[in-house]
Design a protein around this motif. Structure first.
Motif, PDB file in Angstrom:
ATOM      1  N   GLU A  76       0.840  -1.201   0.000  1.00  0.00           N
ATOM      2  CA  GLU A  76       0.000   0.000   0.000  1.00  0.00           C
ATOM      3  C   GLU A  76       0.870   1.245   0.000  1.00  0.00           C
ATOM      4  OE1 GLU A  76      -2.095   0.223   3.755  1.00  0.00           O
ATOM      5  OE2 GLU A  76      -0.364  -0.543   4.840  1.00  0.00           O
ATOM      6  N   GLY A  77       0.249   2.365  -0.366  1.00  0.00           N
ATOM      7  CA  GLY A  77       0.921   3.651  -0.297  1.00  0.00           C
ATOM      8  C   GLY A  77       1.309   4.183  -1.662  1.00  0.00           C
ATOM      9  N   GLN A  78       1.596   5.478  -1.684  1.00  0.00           N
ATOM     10  CA  GLN A  78       1.860   6.198  -2.935  1.00  0.00           C
ATOM     11  C   GLN A  78       2.979   5.557  -3.749  1.00  0.00           C
ATOM     12  OE1 GLN A  78      -0.018   9.373  -3.056  1.00  0.00           O
ATOM     13  NE2 GLN A  78       0.259   9.020  -5.223  1.00  0.00           N
ATOM     14  N   GLY A  79       4.019   5.091  -3.068  1.00  0.00           N
ATOM     15  CA  GLY A  79       5.163   4.528  -3.774  1.00  0.00           C
ATOM     16  C   GLY A  79       4.858   3.256  -4.534  1.00  0.00           C
ATOM     17  N   THR A  80       3.767   2.608  -4.201  1.00  0.00           N
ATOM     18  CA  THR A  80       3.398   1.375  -4.907  1.00  0.00           C
ATOM     19  C   THR A  80       2.790   1.657  -6.270  1.00  0.00           C
ATOM     20  OG1 THR A  80       1.144   1.315  -4.025  1.00  0.00           O
ATOM     21  CG2 THR A  80       2.878   0.268  -2.699  1.00  0.00           C
ATOM     22  N   LYS A  81       2.256   2.862  -6.460  1.00  0.00           N
ATOM     23  CA  LYS A  81       1.565   3.281  -7.690  1.00  0.00           C
ATOM     24  C   LYS A  81       0.259   2.525  -7.916  1.00  0.00           C
ATOM     25  CE  LYS A  81       5.794   4.824 -10.008  1.00  0.00           C
ATOM     26  NZ  LYS A  81       5.559   6.265  -9.834  1.00  0.00           N
ATOM     27  N   LEU A  82      -0.266   1.935  -6.884  1.00  0.00           N
ATOM     28  CA  LEU A  82      -1.545   1.230  -7.018  1.00  0.00           C
ATOM     29  C   LEU A  82      -2.693   2.241  -7.079  1.00  0.00           C
ATOM     30  CD1 LEU A  82      -1.052  -1.571  -4.323  1.00  0.00           C
ATOM     31  CD2 LEU A  82      -0.802  -1.807  -6.794  1.00  0.00           C
ATOM     32  N   SER A  83      -3.784   1.832  -7.686  1.00  0.00           N
ATOM     33  CA  SER A  83      -5.019   2.606  -7.637  1.00  0.00           C
ATOM     34  C   SER A  83      -6.164   1.675  -7.311  1.00  0.00           C
ATOM     35  CB  SER A  83      -5.300   3.284  -8.974  1.00  0.00           C
ATOM     36  OG  SER A  83      -5.902   2.390  -9.904  1.00  0.00           O
ATOM     37  N   ARG A  84      -7.338   2.239  -7.174  1.00  0.00           N
ATOM     38  CA  ARG A  84      -8.519   1.403  -7.014  1.00  0.00           C
ATOM     39  C   ARG A  84      -8.767   0.616  -8.307  1.00  0.00           C
ATOM     40  NH1 ARG A  84     -14.121   3.718  -6.740  1.00  0.00           N
ATOM     41  NH2 ARG A  84     -14.575   1.797  -7.852  1.00  0.00           N
ATOM     42  N   GLU A 120       6.808 -13.508  -8.582  1.00  0.00           N
ATOM     43  CA  GLU A 120       6.389 -12.119  -8.770  1.00  0.00           C
ATOM     44  C   GLU A 120       4.853 -12.020  -8.733  1.00  0.00           C
ATOM     45  OE1 GLU A 120      10.104 -10.694 -11.646  1.00  0.00           O
ATOM     46  OE2 GLU A 120       8.132 -11.084 -12.541  1.00  0.00           O
ATOM     47  N   ILE A 121       4.379 -10.820  -8.445  1.00  0.00           N
ATOM     48  CA  ILE A 121       2.942 -10.508  -8.479  1.00  0.00           C
ATOM     49  C   ILE A 121       2.723  -9.488  -9.596  1.00  0.00           C
ATOM     50  CG2 ILE A 121       0.983  -9.541  -7.211  1.00  0.00           C
ATOM     51  CD1 ILE A 121       2.539 -10.115  -4.622  1.00  0.00           C
ATOM     52  N   VAL A 122       1.667  -9.694 -10.368  1.00  0.00           N
ATOM     53  CA  VAL A 122       1.314  -8.757 -11.436  1.00  0.00           C
ATOM     54  C   VAL A 122      -0.094  -8.238 -11.170  1.00  0.00           C
ATOM     55  CG1 VAL A 122       1.131  -8.414 -13.929  1.00  0.00           C
ATOM     56  CG2 VAL A 122       2.717 -10.119 -13.018  1.00  0.00           C
ATOM     57  N   VAL A 123      -0.266  -6.901 -11.259  1.00  0.00           N
ATOM     58  CA  VAL A 123      -1.596  -6.301 -11.067  1.00  0.00           C
ATOM     59  C   VAL A 123      -1.822  -5.202 -12.104  1.00  0.00           C
ATOM     60  CG1 VAL A 123      -1.853  -6.758  -8.597  1.00  0.00           C
ATOM     61  CG2 VAL A 123      -0.718  -4.674  -9.348  1.00  0.00           C
ATOM     62  N   PRO A 124      -3.098  -5.018 -12.490  1.00  0.00           N
ATOM     63  CA  PRO A 124      -3.429  -3.883 -13.357  1.00  0.00           C
ATOM     64  C   PRO A 124      -3.762  -2.650 -12.525  1.00  0.00           C
ATOM     65  CG  PRO A 124      -5.362  -5.259 -13.082  1.00  0.00           C
ATOM     66  CD  PRO A 124      -4.276  -5.866 -12.221  1.00  0.00           C
ATOM     67  N   VAL A 125      -3.452  -1.486 -13.053  1.00  0.00           N
ATOM     68  CA  VAL A 125      -3.815  -0.234 -12.393  1.00  0.00           C
ATOM     69  C   VAL A 125      -4.750   0.516 -13.336  1.00  0.00           C
ATOM     70  CG1 VAL A 125      -2.973   1.946 -11.445  1.00  0.00           C
ATOM     71  CG2 VAL A 125      -1.690  -0.148 -11.066  1.00  0.00           C
ATOM     72  N   HIS A 126      -6.013   0.368 -13.073  1.00  0.00           N
ATOM     73  CA  HIS A 126      -7.053   0.860 -13.979  1.00  0.00           C
ATOM     74  C   HIS A 126      -6.971   2.366 -14.158  1.00  0.00           C
ATOM     75  CE1 HIS A 126     -11.320   1.229 -15.436  1.00  0.00           C
ATOM     76  NE2 HIS A 126     -11.051   0.060 -15.940  1.00  0.00           N
ATOM     77  N   LEU A 127      -6.809   3.093 -13.063  1.00  0.00           N
ATOM     78  CA  LEU A 127      -6.871   4.548 -13.141  1.00  0.00           C
ATOM     79  C   LEU A 127      -5.562   5.167 -13.637  1.00  0.00           C
ATOM     80  CD1 LEU A 127      -9.500   3.968 -11.636  1.00  0.00           C
ATOM     81  CD2 LEU A 127      -9.097   6.021 -10.287  1.00  0.00           C
ATOM     82  N   GLY A 128      -4.486   4.408 -13.621  1.00  0.00           N
ATOM     83  CA  GLY A 128      -3.221   4.924 -14.105  1.00  0.00           C
ATOM     84  C   GLY A 128      -2.801   4.335 -15.438  1.00  0.00           C
ATOM     85  N   GLY A 129      -3.622   3.486 -16.023  1.00  0.00           N
ATOM     86  CA  GLY A 129      -3.288   2.899 -17.324  1.00  0.00           C
ATOM     87  C   GLY A 129      -1.964   2.164 -17.298  1.00  0.00           C
ATOM     88  N   ALA A 130      -1.787   1.296 -16.298  1.00  0.00           N
ATOM     89  CA  ALA A 130      -0.489   0.649 -16.123  1.00  0.00           C
ATOM     90  C   ALA A 130      -0.655  -0.796 -15.661  1.00  0.00           C
ATOM     91  CB  ALA A 130       0.359   1.413 -15.092  1.00  0.00           C
ATOM     92  N   PHE A 147       5.440  -6.663  -8.948  1.00  0.00           N
ATOM     93  CA  PHE A 147       6.091  -6.563  -7.642  1.00  0.00           C
ATOM     94  C   PHE A 147       6.828  -7.855  -7.321  1.00  0.00           C
ATOM     95  CE2 PHE A 147       2.531  -3.641  -7.364  1.00  0.00           C
ATOM     96  CZ  PHE A 147       3.058  -2.561  -6.682  1.00  0.00           C
ATOM     97  N   ARG A 148       7.816  -7.743  -6.467  1.00  0.00           N
ATOM     98  CA  ARG A 148       8.337  -8.950  -5.829  1.00  0.00           C
ATOM     99  C   ARG A 148       7.183  -9.602  -5.081  1.00  0.00           C
ATOM    100  NH1 ARG A 148      11.905  -9.078  -1.776  1.00  0.00           N
ATOM    101  NH2 ARG A 148      10.881  -7.302  -0.810  1.00  0.00           N
ATOM    102  N   ALA A 149       7.127 -10.912  -5.124  1.00  0.00           N
ATOM    103  CA  ALA A 149       6.002 -11.575  -4.457  1.00  0.00           C
ATOM    104  C   ALA A 149       6.043 -11.372  -2.945  1.00  0.00           C
ATOM    105  CB  ALA A 149       6.001 -13.065  -4.786  1.00  0.00           C
ATOM    106  N   SER A 150       7.204 -11.095  -2.411  1.00  0.00           N
ATOM    107  CA  SER A 150       7.321 -10.868  -0.969  1.00  0.00           C
ATOM    108  C   SER A 150       7.189  -9.393  -0.601  1.00  0.00           C
ATOM    109  CB  SER A 150       8.667 -11.398  -0.467  1.00  0.00           C
ATOM    110  OG  SER A 150       9.724 -10.739  -1.152  1.00  0.00           O
ATOM    111  N   ALA A 151       6.775  -8.561  -1.552  1.00  0.00           N
ATOM    112  CA  ALA A 151       6.689  -7.114  -1.295  1.00  0.00           C
ATOM    113  C   ALA A 151       5.788  -6.838  -0.101  1.00  0.00           C
ATOM    114  CB  ALA A 151       6.155  -6.398  -2.530  1.00  0.00           C
TER     115      ALA A 151
END
Lengths: 292, 402
Positions: free
Chosen positions: A24-32, A45-55, A59-63
């Motif tokens: 969590e947090g700004q540095g992660t670049k996550l969005s809702r 590794e973990i892969v996620v979409p960021v809908h609001l940032g078009g990205a 992440f490292r899986a242990s992040a």
């Protein structure tokens, strides 16, 4: 929704338990609106979409905490509009991205980082795709499985050749009243048997006031986890189902598999709950030795 | 060992309704027995039976503090002064004055909440699924119908009200927009104006405050940006016209953007608080504190509250902050100012609590009072309308994004 973060729970957690860690947090670049997530067991590794940032973020899986992603796919050359869902094809070393607004599926090199063009894109009227909600790959049969929701077209499971590119028709589509699919979300494949597991959410999302409230308090038709054979085509009922009052599901939106423990997991967007089911009939021992 | 969901142990009558949907014991860690071929009970489940606070609003004149609860889909009202005393001060769950929840209430995935002391009305925004703002009278309790409901675009988050303008402002995350309706809005009505466009710099907006004394509006932004969303009918009426998508997605720095209260369309902000010195980290709720002429920010990402001067702009450090282990601040979502009593209220997403601080507080200070929706130390799963999950086979863990 309004509380972006990735929560990580111990598999055996039960009851009102907190996560073992949170990304969590700004540095992660996550969005809702992270409506997909994939774990890459080969590269951890973990892969996620960021809908609001078009990205798309990796992440490292242990992040944990405010840890930055190790790779970011974002920029004009990516043609990413609003990524809805993701998966990882470790056999072919690709990240698969599904978009709702973009009505497409894109393939990127797994190690892509930055403003990288997709390797292939499946998009166009022949595809039948509308709001893509889930993507996964069957590496054994070299197939792509897509869940797509449409208000004016077909809502169902679309199966393509993995290497398809451009405006191509699917090989097969599982949809129709016998399938029980009204609204659809995350999909996963169990490649040993060629089974497709689908979170059939079946919620009513009118988003139009005059149509009445699609309130979580008034689920029109409860959802279920449905299992189909990857060779199914047309209006085919599921070959296996998890549903009903005892299941606790109202609108199951996610599905994940753990064949080694014979378990299926779902997340429910109405009850804000995560549920684990022991389903040995879905994972025969000859195909899946028990996890040590 | 059977793990109980702790239902009935400490919760009061007003919270029992919340447990109706989850008031069972967690399942035994055992293999399933199936009542019918398809009706299959889970062998394990994780769910939070308690209200989890998102937004917060306070009305000192009428003695209440109200929180939005997207977990159990309710609004919970407490006595502003007394709820944090007695057993609550020793860690028990606080006794609410009232809880509004149920199918008739229209309350769902709610986020921002505000109170209208003059008319004694509660406003809360259904951020997801329903796409409405629900207006309830102060006296509402249980499964009651709202006084009014009005449509707002998908992903409405923050709310602010102006008696002077007689308007309500609503932030919309995905549309990078601030939408204004007349205060008495009901049903489907077109907005009276919007603030939206490239010059606004709005990017994934969340909390909003309306400073009537200086005729300004402030908006907290997370910075996620992917142009102005194409409306294909998915965002409820009033529909907004299709705009050009940006060329690419962006992850901009977080910011507080202050506009003239009368701004409209592609207006430039009067001032922008943005940059590494600000310490902004997922700014959620914001409020204006007239006593200190300050902007108060729920800084969710680092579990703090930041206080900036109202006229601050650029890459400036906050005047002061409230953070640290003694504060009890845990992933804050909302802030509210009690101008009569000189207090800052903070709603925690992280631990079922809301905290009252002296409005001049700074540093690692303990709150004056704590309101709890669950006993102290109760775990918080933290789900918020989750839509996907994955299994990490190496760590034997489950990953859930909100």
């Amino acid at each position: 929704m309004s509380v972006p973060r990735i929560l990580v729970f111990a598999r055996l957690a039960n009851g009102n338990e907190g996560p073992v860690r949170v990304i969590e947090g700004q540095g992660t670049k996550l969005s809702r609106t992270m409506h997909g997530i994939a774990y890459d067991s080969v590269h951890d590794e973990i892969v996620v979409p960021v809908h609001l940032g078009g990205a798309v973020l990796v992440f490292r899986a242990s992040a944990t905490g405010e840890e930055a992603p190790i790779r970011i796919i974002q920029g004009p050359h990516t043609h990413i509009l609003r990524p809805e869902t993701v998966n990882v094809d470790v056999k072919n070393n690709e990240i698969v991205v599904g978009e709702d607004v973009g009505q497409d599926v894109m393939f990127f090199p797994r190690e892509a980082n930055g403003d990288v063009a997709p390797l292939r894109t499946i998009r166009g009227p022949k595809t039948g795709l509308d709001e893509v909600r889930g993507v996964t790959v069957d590496p054994v049969r070299n197939l792509l499985v897509v869940s797509s929701r449409s208000g004016k077209g077909t809502t169902g499971v679309f199966i393509f050749n993995r290497t398809d590119n451009g405006d191509v028709a699917p090989r097969s589509v599982i949809a129709g009243p016998k399938s029980g699919i009204i609204r659809i979300r995350q999909v996963e494949v169990e490649p040993e048997q060629g089974k497709i597991f689908v979170a059939v959410k079946n919620n009513v999302e009118s988003y139009r006031f005059a149509d009445g409230s699609p309130s979580p308090w008034n689920p029109d038709k409860p959802g279920f986890i449905g299992v189909w054979d990857i060779n199914d085509n047309g209006d085919v009922p599921p070959r296996g189902v998890i549903k009903g009052p005892a299941s606790e599901m109202v609108w199951p939106a996610g599905v994940a598999l753990n064949p080694g423990d014979r378990e299926v997991y779902t997340i429910d967007s109405v009850s804000n709950g995560m549920y684990s089911y022991y389903m040995p009939e879905f994972f025969p021992a000859e195909k899946h030795p028990k996890r040590q | 060992m059977i793990k109980k969901l702790a239902a009935g142990r400490v919760l009061r009558v007003a919270l029992l309704a919340a447990l109706a949907t989850l008031g069972r014991a967690a399942p035994r860690e055992s293999k399933s027995s199936k009542p019918s071929p398809e009706d299959i009970p889970p062998i394990r489940m994780i769910a939070d039976p308690y209200p989890a606070f998102n937004g917060i609003a306070v009305d000192a004149a009428n003695g209440i503090v109200a929180m939005s609860d997207p977990n159990r889909k309710s609004v919970v009202l407490y006595d502003r002064a007394r709820a944090g005393q007695g057993g609550a001060s020793r860690g028990d769950a606080s006794v609410p004055l009232r809880q509004i929840m149920g199918p008739d209430s229209f309350l769902g995935m709610i986020a921002g909440i505000i109170l209208d002391p003059r008319r004694q009305e509660i406003y809360t925004a259904n951020n997801d699924i329903e796409d409405t703002v629900v207006v309830m009278p102060y006296g509402a309790s249980g499964n009651v119908k709202p006084a009014r409901v009005f449509s707002v675009p998908h992903q409405a988050w923050g709310l602010a009200l102006s008696d002077v303008a007689d308007q309500i402002a609503v932030t919309v995350e995905v549309q990078n927009t601030l939408v204004f309706y007349r205060r008495q809005v009901k049903g489907v009505e077109a907005p009276v104006r919007i603030i939206r466009g490239a010059d606004t710099g709005l990017a994934d907006p969340h909390g909003v405050y309306w400073d009537e004394a200086h005729n300004e509006i402030g908006v907290a932004n997370h910075g996620n940006f992917r142009g102005i969303v194409k409306n294909r009918g998915g965002g409820c009426a009033p529909s907004l016209v299709v705009e050009n998508e940006a060329e690419a997605g962006e992850s901009r720095p977080p910011s507080i953007r202050i506009f003239a209260a009368t701004a409209r369309n592609n207006a430039k902000p009067l001032r922008v608080i943005q940059g590494s010195r600000t310490g902004l980290d997922w700014p959620m709720g914001v409020a204006y504190d007239p006593q200190h002429d300050a902007i108060v920010v729920a800084n969710n990402g680092d579990s703090s509250v930041l206080i900036f001067g109202r006229t601050s702009g650029g890459d400036v450090a906050p005047l002061r902050s409230i953070r640290g282990g003694r504060t009890g601040i845990s992933r804050p979502m909302g802030v509210a100012i009690d101008t009569l009593k000189g207090e800052i209220w903070v709603s925690n997403w992280g631990d079922h609590s809301a905290l009252a601080f002296d409005s001049g507080a700074r540093g690692n200070v303990a709150p004056k009072r704590t309101i709890r929706s669950a006993p102290a130390g109760t775990p918080t799963p933290g789900f918020g309308n989750p839509m996907a999950l994955a299994y990490d086979s190496k760590r034997d863990e489950l990953l859930v994004p909100n």
